[in-house]
Motif scaffolding. Structure first.
Motif, PDB file in Angstrom:
ATOM      1  N   ILE A 154     -13.197 -81.654  -4.124  1.00  0.00           N
ATOM      2  CA  ILE A 154     -14.331 -82.540  -3.669  1.00  0.00           C
ATOM      3  C   ILE A 154     -15.884 -81.472  -4.165  1.00  0.00           C
ATOM      4  CG2 ILE A 154     -13.994 -81.024  -1.440  1.00  0.00           C
ATOM      5  CD1 ILE A 154     -15.407 -84.591  -2.092  1.00  0.00           C
ATOM      6  N   ARG A 155     -15.577 -80.176  -4.257  1.00  0.00           N
ATOM      7  CA  ARG A 155     -16.673 -79.394  -4.547  1.00  0.00           C
ATOM      8  C   ARG A 155     -16.997 -79.546  -5.962  1.00  0.00           C
ATOM      9  NH1 ARG A 155     -16.996 -75.132  -0.765  1.00  0.00           N
ATOM     10  NH2 ARG A 155     -15.208 -75.204   0.509  1.00  0.00           N
ATOM     11  N   HIS A 166     -23.505 -87.068  -1.147  1.00  0.00           N
ATOM     12  CA  HIS A 166     -22.691 -85.806  -1.227  1.00  0.00           C
ATOM     13  C   HIS A 166     -23.369 -84.544  -0.695  1.00  0.00           C
ATOM     14  CE1 HIS A 166     -21.397 -88.512  -4.085  1.00  0.00           C
ATOM     15  NE2 HIS A 166     -20.248 -88.134  -4.014  1.00  0.00           N
ATOM     16  N   PHE A 217     -22.550 -83.005   2.734  1.00  0.00           N
ATOM     17  CA  PHE A 217     -21.626 -82.730   3.403  1.00  0.00           C
ATOM     18  C   PHE A 217     -21.595 -81.138   3.451  1.00  0.00           C
ATOM     19  CE2 PHE A 217     -18.395 -85.723   1.090  1.00  0.00           C
ATOM     20  CZ  PHE A 217     -19.005 -86.849   1.377  1.00  0.00           C
ATOM     21  N   ILE A 265     -16.519 -80.137   4.148  1.00  0.00           N
ATOM     22  CA  ILE A 265     -15.912 -79.906   2.898  1.00  0.00           C
ATOM     23  C   ILE A 265     -14.523 -79.275   2.684  1.00  0.00           C
ATOM     24  CG2 ILE A 265     -15.947 -78.639   0.593  1.00  0.00           C
ATOM     25  CD1 ILE A 265     -18.922 -78.939   0.450  1.00  0.00           C
ATOM     26  N   GLU A 300     -10.762 -80.758   2.118  1.00  0.00           N
ATOM     27  CA  GLU A 300      -9.824 -80.290   1.129  1.00  0.00           C
ATOM     28  C   GLU A 300      -8.492 -79.989   1.883  1.00  0.00           C
ATOM     29  OE1 GLU A 300     -12.667 -77.421  -1.528  1.00  0.00           O
ATOM     30  OE2 GLU A 300     -12.062 -76.795   0.423  1.00  0.00           O
TER      31      GLU A 300
END
Length: 437
Positions: free
Chosen positions: A195-196, A176, A179, A184, A188
């Motif tokens: 995702i954050r 992660h 990213f 990101i 989205e």
């Protein structure tokens, strides 16, 4: 170059064996197949090959469809596309991202089992376009295919592991932090909501797990603990520090995950389809959750199963725990992965043959996407630029990006480079093909 079938793959460790299995099956029937990497040879594939059937690792939307339809040389060509759907595990937050949108719904879809098939149908994909073959990756755990895996003696010798000790595997899934902000934002926009928060949860979890790993190897010197990171995962200083202080802790990227699953005694995962491979290898599998994953980010595969939440449970289930697997997890796996009589790669090969015979329903309207003269000219320039860079520097564009622009869009692939270019080479293909003989 005319070929019957062009297979595009993204990650060698994940996809090459299956691609070669399909190629071998078709080759015995006189069908010409080429396998090419989307990372390194996309422009070459699109410019110089003219397949009747194109097999792709993913196809999420019209942009992907346009990208891969560049392989067509005119708008009169009738190209059949098969989407392998290499990512079939969905959560509430990413289901919109994973499922196809627009005309990407109208290609042929490979499904591993009932759950994903139902998702496709609910997403307005025509049932006649869905082929539930089971997962071809699981084929390599079945009788008659075990010789594809490396044996314990070789792993012991190469990595200085004691074969007499208990081997414990943790299959990492923490890419992660690679990213970038633009990645990101793109995710989205494509429907990967939350995702954050998902990234925050992953990094906090990893920190706790690393402390558990250190405690486990310190308390239990008679085990070999193997941490097998995700191919695009960064190796943190905290993780590598354990290898310096404890000889029974190992971080190993080399070889496909299956080679480690088959040879280890216990398999641990945080959230990964590695749990499925452990199950089909008849191993004890643990789902380890030091902190809760928010409901929206939880894979359907893990909903309602028993988790290991504390270090005490983690040590117990790895050192002295029962070898039986959680029945809830077993039920979930069977929902997601069809039990098939024949090999899944053979079922996909049969689909290809029917496609070549024009015996399948297919919407050729999607062939409105094809490369214009301008598109092809741009692609040709890209091809020559990549080749010139390679010739002058001896490095691929991705490798140079790692050196000069570490935050580039290729960032998620940088860690893969540590084990080679992840390129599809004739030698790699031949090595796998020879095992079929």
């Amino acid at each position: 170059m005319k070929v019957d079938v062009l297979i595009l793959i993204e990650f060698v460790n994940r996809e090459l064996e299956v691609a070669v299995a399909i190629k071998h099956s078709l080759k015995t029937k006189g069908i010409k197949v080429k396998i090419i990497s989307t990372l390194y040879d996309y422009s070459k594939a699109m410019l110089f090959y003219s397949p009747k059937i194109l097999i792709v690792p993913y196809l999420y939307d019209d942009n992907n469809l346009k990208k891969f339809s560049m392989v067509k040389k005119s708008n009169t060509e009738e190209l059949i596309i098969i989407n392998m759907h290499q990512e079939q595990m969905v959560t509430k937050s990413n289901v919109e991202f994973v499922l196809p949108k627009g005309l990407a719904k109208n290609v042929l879809h490979i499904s591993w089992g009932d759950t994903f098939t139902q998702h496709l149908i609910e997403n307005s994909v025509d049932n006649n376009l869905i082929y539930q073959t089971g997962s071809p990756r699981i084929d390599f755990y079945r009788e008659g295919m075990t010789h594809f895996s490396i044996n314990k003696e070789k792993l012991s010798s190469e990595f200085k592991l004691n074969s007499e000790k208990k081997w414990i595997l943790f299959a990492g899934n923490f890419p992660h932090e690679n990213f970038t902000e633009d990645v990101i934002t793109t995710l989205e926009k494509k429907g990967n909501k939350g995702i954050r928060k998902r990234i925050e949860n992953a990094l906090e979890t990893r920190g706790i797990l690393i402390s558990w790993f250190e405690k486990l190897v310190e308390n239990n010197p008679d085990i070999e603990f193997i941490y097998r990171p995700h191919p695009s995962e960064n190796l943190t200083e905290e993780l590598l520090k354990i290898t310096k202080y404890y000889r029974n802790f190992h971080v190993i990227k080399k070889y496909v995950l299956r080679d480690w699953v088959i040879n280890c005694d216990v398999i641990n995962v945080w959230t990964s389809t590695s749990v499925v491979e452990g199950y089909f290898a008849n191993k004890k599998v643990n789902v380890v959750r030091p902190i809760e994953i928010p409901s929206d980010f939880e894979m359907e595969l893990f909903r309602g199963v028993n988790y290991i939440n504390t270090y005490k449970e983690f040590e117990k289930h790895n050192i002295q725990g029962s070898l039986s697997n959680d029945l809830g997890l077993v039920e979930k796996i069977n929902d997601h992965y069809s039990k098939v009589t024949n090999f899944s790669f053979e079922a996909i090969s049969d689909l290809v043959i029917e496609g070549l015979k024009n015996n399948i329903k297919y919407d050729y309207k999607i062939n409105q996407f094809y490369a214009s003269f301008v598109d092809r000219f741009r692609l040709l320039i890209r091809f020559f630029v990549e080749r010139i860079i390679k010739l002058v520097s001896g490095q691929s564009v991705i490798k140079l990006s790692k050196l000069f622009n570490p935050n580039s869009r290729y960032r998620r692939y940088f860690n893969i480079l540590e084990n080679g270019d992840d390129k599809v080479t004739k030698g790699r293909i031949s090595d796998i093909e020879n095992k079929f003989k």
